[in-house]
Write an enzyme that holds these catalytic residues in place. Structure first.
Site, PDB file in Angstrom:
ATOM      1  N   SER A  25       0.846  -1.199   0.000  1.00  0.00           N
ATOM      2  CA  SER A  25       0.000   0.000   0.000  1.00  0.00           C
ATOM      3  C   SER A  25       0.879   1.245   0.000  1.00  0.00           C
ATOM      4  O   SER A  25       2.026   1.192  -0.442  1.00  0.00           O
ATOM      5  CB  SER A  25      -0.926  -0.035   1.232  1.00  0.00           C
ATOM      6  N   ASN A  26       0.370   2.363   0.468  1.00  0.00           N
ATOM      7  CA  ASN A  26       1.146   3.606   0.536  1.00  0.00           C
ATOM      8  C   ASN A  26       0.642   4.426   1.728  1.00  0.00           C
ATOM      9  O   ASN A  26      -0.377   4.080   2.327  1.00  0.00           O
ATOM     10  CB  ASN A  26       1.040   4.372  -0.793  1.00  0.00           C
ATOM     11  N   PRO A  27       1.342   5.508   2.078  1.00  0.00           N
ATOM     12  CA  PRO A  27       1.012   6.198   3.341  1.00  0.00           C
ATOM     13  C   PRO A  27      -0.169   7.174   3.272  1.00  0.00           C
ATOM     14  O   PRO A  27      -0.363   7.952   4.210  1.00  0.00           O
ATOM     15  CB  PRO A  27       2.290   6.976   3.685  1.00  0.00           C
TER      16      PRO A  27
END
Ligand code: C5P
Length: 212
Positions: A25-27
């Protein structure tokens, strides 16, 4: 009574599963997309918010559609697209997913050393290719280097009316922050620096420009 403007907004990250307990995923925290949804409700729009996994509460007055993967987000956005007048794609969609998704939890020692990746469809590009007259589509570009050039290229290649460029490498703005520093670029060639501000105020400034 005049018909309400229908606004479709995406927010948050997507998750791409490796196995039932692991994902890529990503932040993204969804703060910018949720702020846009709140502001759109405040302006009297009818709002559908397609949200990846975030820990924010639903903006009062907006219909929230929860999704997890890029494929789920694409399906929901396509479903809601036709009736939307204004689309704002603020989600940080994962560009790739692992080619293989294991159905059972991988044991530590079986964890692959290399992964093969498959590209996810570009959701906003697909929407803009299918758009009808009068629909406006706005995208975001989170960049760390050569920001302006990348944003200009994405504005054109994704067929957007506007792109909101934000520098995510800058301290105190971008991912997870309550602040953002956005420059809006239009298909017509305008460049409008909104200045560093809270995401809430940035959302208001964006909506004022893209749907005056
Ligand atoms: O190419 P990049 O991910 O930087 O583009 C950002 C813009 O494209 C954002 O508006 C994002 O929501 C959208 N996007 C998309 N589908 C993807 C990847 C990005 O709609 N698979």
């Amino acid at each position: 009574m005049t018909k309400k403007i229908r606004c479709l907004i995406s927010a948050g990250p997507t998750r791409e599963w490796i196995d039932p307990v692991r994902f890529v995923s990503n932040p993204s925290t969804g703060k910018m997309g949720y702020a846009l949804a709140e502001e759109a409700v405040a302006r009297g729009f009818e709002v559908d918010l397609v949200s990846g996994p975030v820990s924010l509460s639903a903006p009062p007055g907006a219909r929230v559609h929860h999704v997890v993967t890029a494929a789920e987000m694409e399906k929901k956005m396509k479903e809601l697209f036709e009736k939307a007048h204004l689309v704002i794609m603020a989600a940080a969609v994962c560009d790739h997913r692992p080619k293989r998704q294991w159905r059972e939890k991988l044991k530590k020692d079986d964890f692959p050393k290399d992964f093969e990746w498959v590209k996810n469809n570009d959701i906003v590009q697909g929407l803009s290719a299918a758009r009808k007259n009068g629909q406006k589509i706005i995208g975001f570009a989170a960049e760390t280097t050569n920001s302006m050039a990348h944003a200009v290229e994405k504005l054109a290649s994704k067929g957007l009316d506007w792109i909101a460029l934000n520098e995510v490498s800058r301290e105190g703005s971008g991912f997870a922050s309550d602040f953002n520093d956005v420059t809006l670029l239009s298909r017509a060639g305008e460049t409008i620096a909104l200045g560093r501000d809270t995401k809430k105020k940035t959302a208001r400034k964006i909506l004022e420009r893209v749907w005056p």
